[in-house]
Design a protein around this motif. Structure first.
Motif, PDB file in Angstrom:
ATOM      1  N   GLN A 112     -34.983  30.521 -32.894  1.00  0.00           N
ATOM      2  CA  GLN A 112     -33.902  30.103 -32.001  1.00  0.00           C
ATOM      3  C   GLN A 112     -32.775  31.131 -31.895  1.00  0.00           C
ATOM      4  O   GLN A 112     -32.082  31.188 -30.873  1.00  0.00           O
ATOM      5  CB  GLN A 112     -33.316  28.771 -32.485  1.00  0.00           C
ATOM      6  CG  GLN A 112     -34.281  27.597 -32.397  1.00  0.00           C
ATOM      7  CD  GLN A 112     -33.802  26.393 -33.195  1.00  0.00           C
ATOM      8  OE1 GLN A 112     -32.733  26.416 -33.812  1.00  0.00           O
ATOM      9  NE2 GLN A 112     -34.600  25.338 -33.205  1.00  0.00           N
ATOM     10  N   ASN A 113     -32.595  31.954 -32.940  1.00  0.00           N
ATOM     11  CA  ASN A 113     -31.382  32.768 -33.015  1.00  0.00           C
ATOM     12  C   ASN A 113     -31.591  34.268 -33.208  1.00  0.00           C
ATOM     13  O   ASN A 113     -30.621  35.002 -33.368  1.00  0.00           O
ATOM     14  CB  ASN A 113     -30.507  32.262 -34.175  1.00  0.00           C
ATOM     15  CG  ASN A 113     -30.082  30.822 -34.008  1.00  0.00           C
ATOM     16  OD1 ASN A 113     -29.253  30.498 -33.172  1.00  0.00           O
ATOM     17  ND2 ASN A 113     -30.662  29.941 -34.812  1.00  0.00           N
ATOM     18  N   PHE A 114     -32.844  34.740 -33.187  1.00  0.00           N
ATOM     19  CA  PHE A 114     -33.074  36.145 -33.529  1.00  0.00           C
ATOM     20  C   PHE A 114     -32.396  37.120 -32.573  1.00  0.00           C
ATOM     21  O   PHE A 114     -32.145  38.272 -32.929  1.00  0.00           O
ATOM     22  CB  PHE A 114     -34.579  36.444 -33.603  1.00  0.00           C
ATOM     23  CG  PHE A 114     -35.289  36.437 -32.275  1.00  0.00           C
ATOM     24  CD1 PHE A 114     -35.390  37.596 -31.521  1.00  0.00           C
ATOM     25  CD2 PHE A 114     -35.857  35.271 -31.782  1.00  0.00           C
ATOM     26  CE1 PHE A 114     -36.048  37.594 -30.294  1.00  0.00           C
ATOM     27  CE2 PHE A 114     -36.518  35.258 -30.565  1.00  0.00           C
ATOM     28  CZ  PHE A 114     -36.606  36.423 -29.816  1.00  0.00           C
ATOM     29  N   HIS A 119     -28.965  39.273 -39.428  1.00  0.00           N
ATOM     30  CA  HIS A 119     -28.821  39.516 -40.862  1.00  0.00           C
ATOM     31  C   HIS A 119     -29.219  38.290 -41.675  1.00  0.00           C
ATOM     32  O   HIS A 119     -28.993  37.146 -41.259  1.00  0.00           O
ATOM     33  CB  HIS A 119     -27.379  39.908 -41.189  1.00  0.00           C
ATOM     34  CG  HIS A 119     -26.892  41.089 -40.401  1.00  0.00           C
ATOM     35  ND1 HIS A 119     -27.364  42.360 -40.608  1.00  0.00           N
ATOM     36  CD2 HIS A 119     -25.994  41.173 -39.385  1.00  0.00           C
ATOM     37  CE1 HIS A 119     -26.770  43.196 -39.767  1.00  0.00           C
ATOM     38  NE2 HIS A 119     -25.941  42.501 -39.011  1.00  0.00           N
ATOM     39  N   ILE A 120     -29.779  38.535 -42.849  1.00  0.00           N
ATOM     40  CA  ILE A 120     -30.210  37.443 -43.717  1.00  0.00           C
ATOM     41  C   ILE A 120     -29.036  36.549 -44.100  1.00  0.00           C
ATOM     42  O   ILE A 120     -29.185  35.337 -44.257  1.00  0.00           O
ATOM     43  CB  ILE A 120     -30.918  37.995 -44.978  1.00  0.00           C
ATOM     44  CG1 ILE A 120     -31.458  36.837 -45.837  1.00  0.00           C
ATOM     45  CG2 ILE A 120     -30.010  38.900 -45.771  1.00  0.00           C
ATOM     46  CD1 ILE A 120     -32.287  37.308 -47.014  1.00  0.00           C
ATOM     47  N   ILE A 150     -37.097  38.632 -39.818  1.00  0.00           N
ATOM     48  CA  ILE A 150     -36.127  38.652 -38.716  1.00  0.00           C
ATOM     49  C   ILE A 150     -36.335  39.888 -37.848  1.00  0.00           C
ATOM     50  O   ILE A 150     -36.393  39.806 -36.614  1.00  0.00           O
ATOM     51  CB  ILE A 150     -34.686  38.629 -39.269  1.00  0.00           C
ATOM     52  CG1 ILE A 150     -34.422  37.323 -40.030  1.00  0.00           C
ATOM     53  CG2 ILE A 150     -33.669  38.801 -38.132  1.00  0.00           C
ATOM     54  CD1 ILE A 150     -33.203  37.379 -40.933  1.00  0.00           C
ATOM     55  N   MET A 151     -36.465  41.037 -38.496  1.00  0.00           N
ATOM     56  CA  MET A 151     -36.599  42.280 -37.745  1.00  0.00           C
ATOM     57  C   MET A 151     -37.913  42.332 -36.969  1.00  0.00           C
ATOM     58  O   MET A 151     -37.946  42.796 -35.818  1.00  0.00           O
ATOM     59  CB  MET A 151     -36.503  43.472 -38.700  1.00  0.00           C
ATOM     60  CG  MET A 151     -36.467  44.817 -37.988  1.00  0.00           C
ATOM     61  SD  MET A 151     -35.199  44.918 -36.681  1.00  0.00           S
ATOM     62  CE  MET A 151     -33.706  44.630 -37.643  1.00  0.00           C
ATOM     63  N   ARG A 186     -33.005  53.626 -32.437  1.00  0.00           N
ATOM     64  CA  ARG A 186     -33.303  54.077 -33.807  1.00  0.00           C
ATOM     65  C   ARG A 186     -34.037  52.993 -34.586  1.00  0.00           C
ATOM     66  O   ARG A 186     -35.004  53.275 -35.308  1.00  0.00           O
ATOM     67  CB  ARG A 186     -32.007  54.458 -34.533  1.00  0.00           C
ATOM     68  CG  ARG A 186     -31.373  55.745 -34.047  1.00  0.00           C
ATOM     69  CD  ARG A 186     -30.397  56.305 -35.071  1.00  0.00           C
ATOM     70  NE  ARG A 186     -29.319  55.375 -35.381  1.00  0.00           N
ATOM     71  CZ  ARG A 186     -28.174  55.299 -34.692  1.00  0.00           C
ATOM     72  NH1 ARG A 186     -27.979  56.098 -33.643  1.00  0.00           N
ATOM     73  NH2 ARG A 186     -27.234  54.445 -35.044  1.00  0.00           N
ATOM     74  N   ILE A 187     -33.579  51.738 -34.443  1.00  0.00           N
ATOM     75  CA  ILE A 187     -34.226  50.619 -35.138  1.00  0.00           C
ATOM     76  C   ILE A 187     -35.668  50.460 -34.665  1.00  0.00           C
ATOM     77  O   ILE A 187     -36.599  50.325 -35.468  1.00  0.00           O
ATOM     78  CB  ILE A 187     -33.443  49.311 -34.898  1.00  0.00           C
ATOM     79  CG1 ILE A 187     -32.090  49.345 -35.609  1.00  0.00           C
ATOM     80  CG2 ILE A 187     -34.257  48.103 -35.360  1.00  0.00           C
ATOM     81  CD1 ILE A 187     -32.171  49.305 -37.111  1.00  0.00           C
TER      82      ILE A 187
END
Length: 207
Positions: A112-114, A119-120, A150-151, A186-187
């Motif tokens: 729902q929020n990614f 962040h954890i 998450i990532m 970059r990520i």
């Protein structure tokens, strides 16, 4: 390999009165860790095939009660699948069920929020635990660390947009909560081994 594809809409089945384990936010849905699957033994296979046979019968013999019967059969199928999944994952005691509920909630919150919470610590706050405790609860089931989960969900959505939209890399990064498009690049490159533009070009070339 032969199989059966059962398609149904959210409106057909996903109602709030369904038990949490078998509703559309249950064990077999919204799983950011893996695609839930179960291997059936002979007895389980017979039971599942019997339900599919009844579903097929209902679709071929139309009457006023078809929709209600199909909903009942679908729920029966999902309950049976959920029970088998829990047995194979040794999750039949109350303590394990509570732990599984926590894991499922984290999965739902990520889905729902990614796009806005990266962040954890964000998810730990929502779940009223410390980041360290969240990490322990998720990894005890053999899943990746929450940060990685998450990532990977963010990267999966980025890939989807690169492959199936005409949005620019900057627009995609912004839609995923990255105001700095250079940081987003970059990520993405770090996790994929290639830049967003390289990924898009390679995808187009393979089509």
């Amino acid at each position: 390999m032969e199989g059966i594809l059962l398609y149904y809409s959210r409106d057909f089945y996903c109602v709030e009165i369904n038990d949490s384990e078998v509703a559309c936010h249950g064990i077999l849905y919204n799983n950011v860790y893996e695609i839930p699957s179960i291997t059936l033994n002979k007895e389980e296979s017979f039971a599942i095939q019997s339900i599919f046979h009844n579903i097929q019968f209902e679709t071929e013999h139309i009457d006023a009660a078809n929709e209600e019967m199909l909903q009942l059969l679908l729920k029966q199928l999902i309950i049976k699948g959920t029970r088998i999944w829990k047995i194979k994952h040794n999750l039949n005691d109350n303590a394990s069920n509570q732990e599984l509920d926590f894991v499922r909630k984290f999965s739902q919150f990520v889905e729902q929020n990614f796009k806005t919470l990266h962040h954890i610590s964000d998810y730990a706050e929502i779940l009223f635990v410390t980041p360290k405790h969240l990490n322990k609860k998720i990894t005890q089931f053999g899943y990746q660390a929450p940060k990685q989960i998450i990532m990977e969900r963010i990267i999966l959505e980025a890939k989807r947009l690169l492959a199936h939209s005409v949005l620019t890399v900057k627009e995609i990064g912004y839609s995923l909560g990255y105001d700095d498009d250079a940081y987003f690049v970059r990520i993405f490159t770090k996790y994929c081994g290639r830049s967003p533009l390289q990924f898009r070009k390679q995808y187009i070339a393979l089509r």
